[in-house]
Design an enzyme around this catalytic site. Structure first.
Site, PDB file in Angstrom:
ATOM      1  N   GLY A 185       0.773  -1.240   0.000  1.00 24.21           N
ATOM      2  CA  GLY A 185       0.000   0.000   0.000  1.00 24.21           C
ATOM      3  C   GLY A 185       0.802   1.286   0.000  1.00 24.21           C
ATOM      4  O   GLY A 185       0.231   2.376  -0.086  1.00 24.21           O
TER       5      GLY A 185
ATOM      6  N   CYS B 223     -13.362   4.631 -27.813  1.00 22.90           N
ATOM      7  CA  CYS B 223     -14.693   5.216 -27.991  1.00 22.90           C
ATOM      8  C   CYS B 223     -15.461   5.331 -26.694  1.00 22.90           C
ATOM      9  O   CYS B 223     -16.484   4.660 -26.491  1.00 22.90           O
ATOM     10  CB  CYS B 223     -15.469   4.393 -29.022  1.00 22.90           C
ATOM     11  SG  CYS B 223     -14.763   4.625 -30.641  1.00 22.90           S
TER      12      CYS B 223
END
Ligand SMILES: Cc1ncc(COP(=O)(O)O)c(C=O)c1O
Length: 436
Positions: free
Chosen positions: A248, A361
């Site tokens: 982390g 797209c």
């Protein structure tokens, strides 16, 4: 650190990484291209390995291969002393095929299948981090006939609210991962695990989330885990030899951000462990850290070629590059921020604020919003730093994009470590309709 350590501008004003000009790289390997700097990878691996020793005997660092699962890089990181953690049968397979010693592999995940657990057992990996009672039942069934017990960690959820994007927080109350520590679930898991003759509980694991900068959260996690370990020792004689506070550690993505100091993180966690063990009067377990992003992120740069442009008066100018969300989904998925530099020339003179769009797209296919850059022309190269973690592994074939090539650079030479996909690769899994 935002850019790989070896990043420079050469005399021609081109960005060079590992002594190789990105202009040459683009010509030789095409774009989009992911470039990894060997020096940066090795230095960061060494730093993580050395810093983990703060946890005392047996303490170590393992690389979370979900952040970057390329065989050459896994092998390089392992040769620097990192173990490898995997979260699927696929990651386990790739790690083993990359020559990783099974004795340094840990298997995570919240829904391991019977088959994946069997594969992990057959491979003789070091540790399986059990996430739930379903997995304990599976392990019970799978280990009945074994003479040697399978070593496991139990993943617990310490219920700590960390400050990161909600999609990458894992140790909070509302999470699918791990046995909660704030009710009886974790104690139930310990009781159940201790009944299973074919497994040996070696310790406890937790992971709070990703892209974290708050050392106090890791300290608190260790305190809670040790308090629980002490109670389980008293009640059931559980011998916790390993505590893993997960990974982390955060990195810098844009100018002005400072990465988490891994030595500080690991040192503070180790101190917290020491204090908590002294308070609880239990033996000191070893610590296993699992950095992923921190090792790979700053070592990788994504290189794109600039193409079209759309200027919307008074609103925004979009400059499109030849990649986008198919190779880096993070801005669309997590609102992740990135920066970029014009890479094929210094581009003095006119600067402008533009938005860097991908070529896919979706209106959400935007890599960088509102960045000030020299005026970009079609054919220019744009380099995006801190692209080494969670880009390549999350890449997709959306719009049937070809996944990019990856190179490793060092001492003026580039090695292709993953070739670019081809149109044929796009059809590799399909059956074509019969043609009359
Ligand atoms: C169990 C576990 N360990 C380690 C990591 C690595 O996290 P990071 O890349 O933020 O260091 C993760 C990431 O999700 C994880 O789930």
């Amino acid at each position: 650190m935002l850019w790989p350590e070896t990043t420079k501008r050469n005399k021609a004003g081109e960005l060079a990484i590992g002594g190789v000009s990105v202009v040459e790289l683009a010509e030789q390997f095409g774009t989009p291209l992911y470039i990894f700097d060997e020096v940066t990878l090795c230095n960061r691996a060494r730093r993580a390995v050395a810093s983990a020793m703060a946890g005392g005997p047996g303490s170590r660092a393992v690389f979370a291969s979900k952040a970057l699962e390329l065989p050459v890089i896994l092998s390089l990181l392992a040769s620097e002393g990192l173990g490898i953690d995997v979260v699927s049968g696929g990651e386990l397979f790739v790690a083993l095929e990359s020559g990783i010693d099974p004795h340094v592999i840990t298997f995570h995940g919240n829904n391991k299948s019977r088959r994946e657990l069997q594969e992990a057992i057959d491979a003789g990996i070091e540790l399986i981090a059990v996430d739930n009672l379903y997995e304990l039942d599976l392990l019970d069934a799978l280990t009945r006939e074994r003479r040697e017990p399978v070593s496991v960690l139990l993943r617990v959820n310490p219920g700590i609210d960390v400050h990161t994007h909600e999609k990458i927080a894992t140790g909070v109350l509302d999470s699918k991962f791990g046995f909660p520590l704030w009710n009886d679930d974790a104690a139930t898991a310990v009781r159940r695990a201790l009944e299973i003759p074919g497994i040996r509980v070696r310790g406890l694991h937790c992971h709070l989330g990703s892209q974290l900068f708050d050392v106090r959260a890791a300290e608190l996690a260790v305190e809670r885990v040790i308090a629980f370990a002490a109670e389980m020792r008293r009640l059931y004689g559980l011998d916790v030899q390993i505590v893993s506070p997960g990974g982390g550690m955060g990195i810098a993505y844009v100018d002005g951000m400072t990465e988490m100091d891994i030595t500080e993180w690991m040192g503070a966690t180790a101190d917290a462990l020491e204090r908590a063990c002294a308070l609880a009067r239990i033996p000191h377990p070893s610590l296993v850290f699992e950095p992923g992003r921190w090792i790979a992120g700053p070592a990788g740069v994504a290189l794109y070629r600039v193409g079209s442009r759309r200027d919307i008066d008074g609103v925004r100018s979009y400059v499109s590059v030849d990649g986008g969300m198919a190779d880096n989904i993070r801005p669309a998925l997590y609102d992740a921020v990135y920066t970029a530099e014009l890479a094929n020339r210094t581009g003095g003179g006119e600067r402008e604020t533009v938005t860097i769009a991908g070529k896919y797209c979706e209106s959400g296919d935007v890599l960088i919003r509102d960045i000030e850059l020299p005026r970009l022309n079609p054919g220019d190269l744009l380099a995006v730093p801190a692209a080494g973690a969670y880009c390549i592994p999350m890449a997709s074939n959306y719009n049937l994009a070809l996944k990019p090539a990856v190179v490793l650079v060092a001492e003026g030479a580039a090695k292709l470590i993953r070739r670019r996909e081809t149109y044929d690769d796009l059809l590799a899994l399909d059956l074509l309709p019969a043609v009359n």
